[in-house]
Design an enzyme around this catalytic site. Structure first.
Site, PDB file in Angstrom:
ATOM      1  N   CYS A 132       0.809  -1.217   0.000  1.00  0.00           N
ATOM      2  CA  CYS A 132       0.000   0.000   0.000  1.00  0.00           C
ATOM      3  C   CYS A 132       0.841   1.266   0.000  1.00  0.00           C
ATOM      4  O   CYS A 132       0.444   2.285  -0.576  1.00  0.00           O
ATOM      5  CB  CYS A 132      -0.970  -0.008   1.172  1.00  0.00           C
ATOM      6  SG  CYS A 132      -0.212  -0.283   2.796  1.00  0.00           S
ATOM      7  N   HIS A 135      -1.719   0.378   7.333  1.00  0.00           N
ATOM      8  CA  HIS A 135      -2.316   0.673   6.037  1.00  0.00           C
ATOM      9  C   HIS A 135      -1.924   2.098   5.669  1.00  0.00           C
ATOM     10  O   HIS A 135      -1.554   2.903   6.544  1.00  0.00           O
ATOM     11  CB  HIS A 135      -3.840   0.529   6.093  1.00  0.00           C
ATOM     12  CG  HIS A 135      -4.495   0.608   4.742  1.00  0.00           C
ATOM     13  ND1 HIS A 135      -4.064  -0.135   3.661  1.00  0.00           N
ATOM     14  CD2 HIS A 135      -5.553   1.361   4.292  1.00  0.00           C
ATOM     15  CE1 HIS A 135      -4.830   0.138   2.611  1.00  0.00           C
ATOM     16  NE2 HIS A 135      -5.728   1.040   2.971  1.00  0.00           N
ATOM     17  N   ASP A 188      -8.263   5.749  -1.343  1.00  0.00           N
ATOM     18  CA  ASP A 188      -7.826   4.455  -0.803  1.00  0.00           C
ATOM     19  C   ASP A 188      -8.073   3.388  -1.867  1.00  0.00           C
ATOM     20  O   ASP A 188      -9.220   3.003  -2.127  1.00  0.00           O
ATOM     21  CB  ASP A 188      -8.597   4.120   0.479  1.00  0.00           C
ATOM     22  CG  ASP A 188      -8.140   2.806   1.115  1.00  0.00           C
ATOM     23  OD1 ASP A 188      -7.273   2.116   0.540  1.00  0.00           O
ATOM     24  OD2 ASP A 188      -8.660   2.461   2.195  1.00  0.00           O
TER      25      ASP A 188
END
Length: 264
Positions: free
Chosen positions: A52, A123, A140
Site C-alpha cells: 500500500c 495501512h 484508498d
C-alpha cells in the site's frame, strides 16, 4: 476463536496471497470529482496487493500529473495508519480477557466479510485537502467505498473511531505532506520477505523506490509509531506536517478536525 461474535474474524494483510470473492455493498453517494479526475477510475492507478505504501506513492504522482491535484502535490497528504504495537487490544465485555488484534479497517476489498473488515498491521491512504470546498477527499485503492470518498464518509465507515468502547489502544495516524514524501520515501521491500528470503507477497514489477538523496529503505521510520509523539497542539501539528520529513502523529479522534484546520 471464541464462540459467538465476541471475537472479530481475523484476516491478515501482508502474509497471504489468497484471492477470495468479496461481497460488494451498495455504494455510498459519490462525491463531486475534483478537476482533472473525471477521466480517472480506480483501475487507472497502479496497484500491487500488500504494497500500500508504494501504491499511494504512485497514486500521488499520478494525481499531480493528470491535474487532479496541485502539480507539486501541495494539497495531498500521505497517511500511515497503525499504532505502537501494530495492533490494538480489545477487552471482551464482562470478562478480564484481552485479545491482541491487528489494526482494523472496514470496507476493504481484501475482506471476505460482508462488512469488509480487515485487520492490517498497517495501512496507507492519501487525503486531499480542498481549501474552500465542502469536504476533503480520501483516496484508498484498497477500499470498497467510492473512489475518492469524502473524509467524513471514509472515517465514519472505514475507520469507525467509536466502533467499540473496549479499545485499550487506539489507532495512530502519521500524516506526511506528499511533496516531502515523494522526495524522501524509499523501500527495498525487505519487510515482505521471510527469514529465508522468500517473498511473502509478490512484489511490484517496477524497480524499488529510492529517495532523491539515494536512500534505499526508510519504510520503518514511517511505520514506527509512539503514542507519546501524538500532539494535540494544532499549531505544532500544522507546522510539523509541512516541515518534518516524517510528518506528524495524530490521534484517531483528532484526524478530521486536524484536516479542517490545515488551511485556516
Amino acid at each position: 476463536m471464541a464462540d459467538g461474535d465476541e471475537l472479530l474474524e481475523i484476516q491478515e494483510r501482508k502474509r497471504t496471497t489468497q484471492t477470495a470473492s468479496v461481497f460488494v455493498p451498495a455504494p455510498l453517494p459519490s462525491p463531486s470529482m475534483v478537476p482533472g479526475a473525471s477521466s480517472l477510475d480506480i483501475f487507472s492507478f497502479t496497484h500491487t496487493p500488500n504494497y500500500c505504501e508504494e501504491n499511494v506513492y504512485l497514486l500521488c504522482k499520478k494525481l499531480c500529473e493528470v491535474g487532479a491535484a496541485d502539480p507539486m502535490g501541495a494539497d495531498l497528504f500521505v497517511v500511515f495508519i497503525s499504532n505502537e504495537e501494530k495492533m490494538i487490544q480489545v477487552v471482551l465485555k464482562w470478562t478480564s480477557l484481552i485479545w491482541h488484534l491487528k489494526v482494523p479497517l472496514w470496507h476493504q476489498k481484501a475482506s471476505i466479510r460482508n462488512d469488509g473488515l480487515v485487520l492490517w498491521d498497517y495501512h496507507v491512504i492519501c487525503i486531499q485537502s480542498r481549501r474552500g470546498k465542502v469536504f476533503d477527499l480520501v483516496w484508498d485503492l484498497d477500499s470498497r467505498l467510492p473512489f475518492p470518498s469524502p473524509i467524513n464518509v471514509y472515517f465514519s465507515e472505514a475507520i469507525q473511531p467509536t466502533y467499540s468502547p473496549n479499545l485499550v489502544n487506539s489507532r495512530l495516524f502519521r500524516v506526511v505532506h506528499a511533496p516531502v514524501f515523494l522526495r524522501c520515501f524509499a523501500s527495498d521491500r525487505s519487510h515482505m520477505k521471510d527469514d529465508l528470503g522468500n517473498w511473502l507477497a509478490l512484489p511490484p514489477k517496477y524497480e524499488p523506490i529510492t529517495s532523491e538523496d539515494g536512500t534505499k529503505n526508510n519504510l520503518d521510520k514511517y511505520i514506527h509509531m509512539r503514542a507519546a509523539d501524538v500532539s494535540t497542539n494544532i499549531k505544532d501539528l500544522v507546522h510539523g506536517v509541512f516541515s518534518n520529513e516524517y510528518g506528524v502523529m495524530v490521534g484517531e479522534t483528532m484526524m478530521e478536525w486536524f484536516f479542517s484546520q490545515i488551511h485556516q
